[in-house]
Design a protein around this motif. Sequence first.
Motif, PDB file in Angstrom:
ATOM      1  N   ASP A 156      -0.772   0.768 -11.136  1.00  0.00           N
ATOM      2  CA  ASP A 156      -0.783   1.836 -12.143  1.00  0.00           C
ATOM      3  C   ASP A 156      -2.192   2.128 -12.650  1.00  0.00           C
ATOM      4  O   ASP A 156      -2.365   2.878 -13.609  1.00  0.00           O
ATOM      5  N   GLY A 157      -3.160   1.505 -12.034  1.00  0.00           N
ATOM      6  CA  GLY A 157      -4.542   1.830 -12.384  1.00  0.00           C
ATOM      7  C   GLY A 157      -4.990   1.260 -13.710  1.00  0.00           C
ATOM      8  O   GLY A 157      -6.012   1.636 -14.262  1.00  0.00           O
ATOM      9  N   GLY A 158      -4.234   0.302 -14.237  1.00  0.00           N
ATOM     10  CA  GLY A 158      -4.538  -0.212 -15.580  1.00  0.00           C
ATOM     11  C   GLY A 158      -5.502  -1.358 -15.633  1.00  0.00           C
ATOM     12  O   GLY A 158      -5.710  -1.924 -16.682  1.00  0.00           O
ATOM     13  N   GLY A 159      -6.097  -1.741 -14.511  1.00  0.00           N
ATOM     14  CA  GLY A 159      -6.966  -2.907 -14.544  1.00  0.00           C
ATOM     15  C   GLY A 159      -6.117  -4.155 -14.640  1.00  0.00           C
ATOM     16  O   GLY A 159      -4.967  -4.167 -14.228  1.00  0.00           O
ATOM     17  N   LYS A 160      -6.659  -5.158 -15.268  1.00  0.00           N
ATOM     18  CA  LYS A 160      -6.043  -6.465 -15.197  1.00  0.00           C
ATOM     19  C   LYS A 160      -5.632  -6.900 -16.604  1.00  0.00           C
ATOM     20  O   LYS A 160      -6.384  -6.761 -17.551  1.00  0.00           O
ATOM     21  N   VAL A 161      -4.417  -7.379 -16.717  1.00  0.00           N
ATOM     22  CA  VAL A 161      -3.956  -7.888 -18.009  1.00  0.00           C
ATOM     23  C   VAL A 161      -4.280  -9.378 -18.071  1.00  0.00           C
ATOM     24  O   VAL A 161      -3.730 -10.164 -17.320  1.00  0.00           O
ATOM     25  N   ILE A 162      -5.190  -9.755 -18.943  1.00  0.00           N
ATOM     26  CA  ILE A 162      -5.573 -11.171 -19.004  1.00  0.00           C
ATOM     27  C   ILE A 162      -4.707 -11.906 -20.004  1.00  0.00           C
ATOM     28  O   ILE A 162      -4.249 -13.006 -19.753  1.00  0.00           O
ATOM     29  N   LEU A 163      -4.479 -11.287 -21.149  1.00  0.00           N
ATOM     30  CA  LEU A 163      -3.633 -11.903 -22.160  1.00  0.00           C
ATOM     31  C   LEU A 163      -2.357 -11.074 -22.324  1.00  0.00           C
ATOM     32  O   LEU A 163      -2.418  -9.846 -22.352  1.00  0.00           O
TER      33      LEU A 163
ATOM     34  N   LYS B  80       0.837  -1.219   0.000  1.00  0.00           N
ATOM     35  CA  LYS B  80       0.000   0.000   0.000  1.00  0.00           C
ATOM     36  C   LYS B  80       0.867   1.263   0.000  1.00  0.00           C
ATOM     37  O   LYS B  80       0.581   2.233  -0.698  1.00  0.00           O
ATOM     38  N   GLU B  81       1.940   1.195   0.779  1.00  0.00           N
ATOM     39  CA  GLU B  81       2.859   2.352   0.798  1.00  0.00           C
ATOM     40  C   GLU B  81       3.448   2.622  -0.583  1.00  0.00           C
ATOM     41  O   GLU B  81       3.485   3.748  -1.057  1.00  0.00           O
ATOM     42  N   LEU B  82       3.884   1.544  -1.199  1.00  0.00           N
ATOM     43  CA  LEU B  82       4.524   1.686  -2.510  1.00  0.00           C
ATOM     44  C   LEU B  82       3.515   2.205  -3.533  1.00  0.00           C
ATOM     45  O   LEU B  82       3.833   3.032  -4.385  1.00  0.00           O
ATOM     46  N   ARG B  83       2.315   1.715  -3.443  1.00  0.00           N
ATOM     47  CA  ARG B  83       1.269   2.144  -4.384  1.00  0.00           C
ATOM     48  C   ARG B  83       1.006   3.651  -4.224  1.00  0.00           C
ATOM     49  O   ARG B  83       0.912   4.380  -5.207  1.00  0.00           O
ATOM     50  N   GLU B  84       0.929   4.075  -2.949  1.00  0.00           N
ATOM     51  CA  GLU B  84       0.704   5.502  -2.695  1.00  0.00           C
ATOM     52  C   GLU B  84       1.842   6.344  -3.254  1.00  0.00           C
ATOM     53  O   GLU B  84       1.632   7.371  -3.888  1.00  0.00           O
ATOM     54  N   LYS B  85       3.052   5.877  -2.989  1.00  0.00           N
ATOM     55  CA  LYS B  85       4.225   6.604  -3.480  1.00  0.00           C
ATOM     56  C   LYS B  85       4.151   6.808  -4.982  1.00  0.00           C
ATOM     57  O   LYS B  85       4.477   7.862  -5.499  1.00  0.00           O
ATOM     58  N   PHE B  86       3.727   5.756  -5.660  1.00  0.00           N
ATOM     59  CA  PHE B  86       3.653   5.877  -7.121  1.00  0.00           C
ATOM     60  C   PHE B  86       2.489   6.775  -7.519  1.00  0.00           C
ATOM     61  O   PHE B  86       2.634   7.699  -8.324  1.00  0.00           O
TER      62      PHE B  86
ATOM     63  N   GLN C  28       3.277  10.452  -6.040  1.00  0.00           N
ATOM     64  CA  GLN C  28       4.514  11.139  -6.416  1.00  0.00           C
ATOM     65  C   GLN C  28       5.103  10.638  -7.738  1.00  0.00           C
ATOM     66  O   GLN C  28       6.175  11.070  -8.138  1.00  0.00           O
ATOM     67  N   GLY C  29       4.419   9.681  -8.347  1.00  0.00           N
ATOM     68  CA  GLY C  29       4.943   9.144  -9.613  1.00  0.00           C
ATOM     69  C   GLY C  29       6.281   8.441  -9.457  1.00  0.00           C
ATOM     70  O   GLY C  29       7.066   8.373 -10.393  1.00  0.00           O
ATOM     71  N   ASP C  30       6.525   7.914  -8.259  1.00  0.00           N
ATOM     72  CA  ASP C  30       7.818   7.283  -7.982  1.00  0.00           C
ATOM     73  C   ASP C  30       7.920   5.926  -8.687  1.00  0.00           C
ATOM     74  O   ASP C  30       7.355   4.931  -8.259  1.00  0.00           O
ATOM     75  N   LYS C  31       8.706   5.907  -9.776  1.00  0.00           N
ATOM     76  CA  LYS C  31       8.805   4.681 -10.594  1.00  0.00           C
ATOM     77  C   LYS C  31       9.491   3.550  -9.844  1.00  0.00           C
ATOM     78  O   LYS C  31       9.199   2.374 -10.041  1.00  0.00           O
ATOM     79  N   GLU C  32      10.445   3.966  -8.984  1.00  0.00           N
ATOM     80  CA  GLU C  32      11.167   2.948  -8.228  1.00  0.00           C
ATOM     81  C   GLU C  32      10.207   2.170  -7.335  1.00  0.00           C
ATOM     82  O   GLU C  32      10.359   0.968  -7.119  1.00  0.00           O
ATOM     83  N   ALA C  33       9.219   2.866  -6.854  1.00  0.00           N
ATOM     84  CA  ALA C  33       8.233   2.222  -5.991  1.00  0.00           C
ATOM     85  C   ALA C  33       7.489   1.125  -6.757  1.00  0.00           C
ATOM     86  O   ALA C  33       7.199   0.055  -6.213  1.00  0.00           O
TER      87      ALA C  33
END
Length: 402
Positions: free
Chosen positions: A240-247, A199-205, A208-213
Amino acid sequence: MFAERVISGMRPTGLLHLGHYHGVLKNWVQLQNEYPCLFFVADYHALTTQYEDPKIIAQASLDMVIDWLAAGVDPEKAILFIQSQVPQHADLNLLLAMMTPLSWLERVPTYKDQIEKLASSGKDLSTYGFLGYPLLMSADILLYRANRVPVGEDQIPHVEFTRELARRFNHLYGKEPDFEQNAQIAIKKLGGKKARLYKELREKFQEQGDKEAVEKAHALLNETQHLSAIDRERLFGYIDGGGKVILAEPEALLTTASKMPGLDGRKMSKSYNNTITLRDSEQEISKKIKAMPTDTQRVRRNDPGNPERCPVWQLHQVYSDDACKKWVCEGCQTAAIGCLDCKQPLIDKILEQQKPMQEKIKIYSQNPNLVHKILADGAQKAEELANQTMRDVRQAMGLVKN
Ligand code: TRP
Ligand code: SF4
């Protein structure tokens, strides 16, 4: 994301020749040491063009697998199977067909060309199956969520088609209605400490757009073994808020065009009738090489020649060491050697390379059950992987409830 995986298929078109060996099989043999690989006989694909005359497909498939094994493709390392023995290929093909725009298929560059080309040979390819060739190939690849596809240049548009189809699929079906809720449940499954870190890492990204996170979160998910594939995907997507990659979107691994010259200096190809097959006998190989055309300006034994004008020299490039090449060059230009002299080391080298392969071919040909067993095992392993994808696809397409 999904694990690294390589897939490639070959149509059972007849005996393999040195062009296949140097161009494709050596590449597969190397890949099998580097990645989990699936290699299969594309017998359904053969039917798309050979539906009127299918009698040879089964035997050609078996022979082809024997040639693979002889060339060093190893069933202990790679999964080998026949496409039609894994019914999930047809199943996924059908489901993907529901969301494949007709215009995408009609626009594949090879489609109209091929119809015209093969029409002149009397083949009627105005079939549903032939139109669907690239779709079937997409199903082959997407079924295993393979991300790398070694192919020749002519197949690149098909891999590109596959990428677009995967994207369309994920776009249409990748957003679960209760994605947020499922992601939360998946986070809980990580366990207290890891869940908090995630959760921390997700918030950071997100804040703050922290890619390392993001990278750290990916590593965290990858090392969490008890997470199911689908939950892992959800949590990748949730960052990244992209939903789920199925394929998975695959990438073509361009097999650098085989430099293998044929007996006449053109590219080695069955249609040019200039091949040496992996099964040619000693006598056949020797006869074929001795009959090769040479520098046309070297008419008599005493005429000096120029290797640059000679297809035999091209074969030396593939097979001979520097000392031998030097001997050829000097001998040819000074007429110190004759063309038959020049060809002999080549014959020896090719025979030396073929010998162990032909021994293996003989053993497998005499024991077809060995090959059937390899293929049955391969089909079973392939099915296990395929079922994981099919479960997600069926769910995504609304055929089973979540
Ligand atoms: N179309 C490919 C060819 O003709 C064979 C093939 C079928 C293939 N399915 C595939 C190759 C999947 C790579 C992946 O060469
Ligand atoms: Fe070709 Fe060798 Fe004859 Fe020269 S000597 S023309 S390279 S076959």
